[in-house]
Enzyme design. Structure first.
Site, mmCIF file in Angstrom:
data_model
loop_
_atom_site.group_PDB
_atom_site.id
_atom_site.type_symbol
_atom_site.label_atom_id
_atom_site.label_comp_id
_atom_site.label_asym_id
_atom_site.label_seq_id
_atom_site.Cartn_x
_atom_site.Cartn_y
_atom_site.Cartn_z
ATOM 1 N N ASP A 97 35.875 -16.288 41.090
ATOM 2 C CA ASP A 97 36.384 -15.754 39.832
ATOM 3 C C ASP A 97 37.308 -14.558 40.055
ATOM 4 O O ASP A 97 36.950 -13.593 40.739
ATOM 5 C CB ASP A 97 35.232 -15.324 38.928
ATOM 6 C CG ASP A 97 34.311 -16.487 38.572
ATOM 7 O OD1 ASP A 97 34.666 -17.640 38.867
ATOM 8 O OD2 ASP A 97 33.228 -16.225 38.014
ATOM 9 N N ASP A 125 35.836 -15.514 47.481
ATOM 10 C CA ASP A 125 35.166 -15.424 46.196
ATOM 11 C C ASP A 125 35.932 -16.342 45.236
ATOM 12 O O ASP A 125 37.064 -16.753 45.528
ATOM 13 C CB ASP A 125 35.182 -13.963 45.731
ATOM 14 C CG ASP A 125 34.708 -13.789 44.300
ATOM 15 O OD1 ASP A 125 33.617 -14.293 43.981
ATOM 16 O OD2 ASP A 125 35.443 -13.169 43.513
#
Length: 271
Positions: free
Chosen positions: A16, A14
């Site tokens: 953020d 991922d």
């Protein structure tokens, strides 16, 4: 006698709060403003949204609000202009907020011969250049619908939640990954489907829900406290961006505080 080569493996990240310490969807607000894509009012709204993102311990609660904010904000923008601004400003915006530990993990997986895949709910025009900066092998991200090269305000593919797990399955079929030998990293409970598919899941800077789930499942938990590897903090560019970021944070906090005080004042007057 025939021999079989080992299945290919990958590490899925991922973006953020896992690889970078801020929201990639909002990180380029100042530069979009300078490029004529945002008004001052829209820039302030984005600054407040960024502050909320940084302060919340459970980003899943704000995902739909964030998605609507970004799609409404970007409707009518030229996709090529967005990509150009992002590419030109990566060193100022992204490099200072990369977690040192995440960069080291990416390098470790690449050295081990694994593909590194960046999977993000942010738009492809932002995530793809970030992926190039990080040296990843593949990028999968949200795709905005276009009309004559401009964002329509609709989403063609939302790379979020279960959709990230679907991406992993598709890539496993295409590239021959054995998912039980693969790695996955995320900070959010919304990515539990993605993490659960990998044989080696890790919760990175996890929100409360994911941390609890990771403990229950016996998953690895990693805390990355150190952004900004390989940054020349003495440069005028970096000092200027740091000062701007600090001023925006203060402005956003002041605006949010004013809004709360104003609302309470209205309620008091009404009473």
């Amino acid at each position: 006698m025939t021999s079989t080569s080992p299945a290919r493996t990958a590490a899925f990240f991922d973006l953020d709060k896992t690889v970078i310490a801020r929201s990639s969807a909002l990180a380029f607000t100042r530069h979009f403003y300078e490029g004529g894509l945002l008004t001052k009012r829209a820039m302030l709204r984005s600054a407040i949204a960024q502050l909320q993102f940084l302060l919340t311990a459970d980003p899943a609660h704000h995902v739909e609000r964030m998605r609507k904010h970004v799609t409404d904000m970007s409707a009518g923008w030229e996709a090529a202009t967005v990509r150009s601004i992002v590419t030109e400003t990566l060193d100022d915006v992204v490099r200072p907020v990369i977690f040192i530990e995440a960069a080291a993990l990416i390098a470790e997986h690449k050295a081990a011969g694994r593909d590194v895949v960046l999977i993000s709910a942010s738009g492809m025009e932002m995530v793809e250049p970030i992926g190039a900066l990080l040296g990843v092998d593949l990028v999968r991200a949200t795709e905005m619908a276009l009309i004559d090269g401009h964002y329509s305000g609709e989403i063609k593919f939302y790379c979020y939640g279960e959709a990230k797990a679907d991406v992993m399955r598709e890539l496993a079929d295409e590239r021959g990954y054995n998912l039980t030998d693969c790695y996955a990293y995320s900070d959010s409970a919304t990515d539990i489907p993605m993490l659960a598919l990998a044989g080696h899941p890790a919760a990175v800077n996890p929100d409360k829900t994911l941390r609890s789930h990771a403990v229950d499942q016996g998953w690895e938990i990693l805390d990355f406290p150190n952004p900004a590897p390989l940054v020349d903090w003495s440069s005028n560019t970096t000092r200027g961006w740091t000062a701007f970021a600090a001023s925006v944070t203060v402005l956003a906090a002041a605006a949010a505080t004013y809004g709360i005080v104003h609302l309470l004042s209205e309620r008091h007057d009404a009473a």
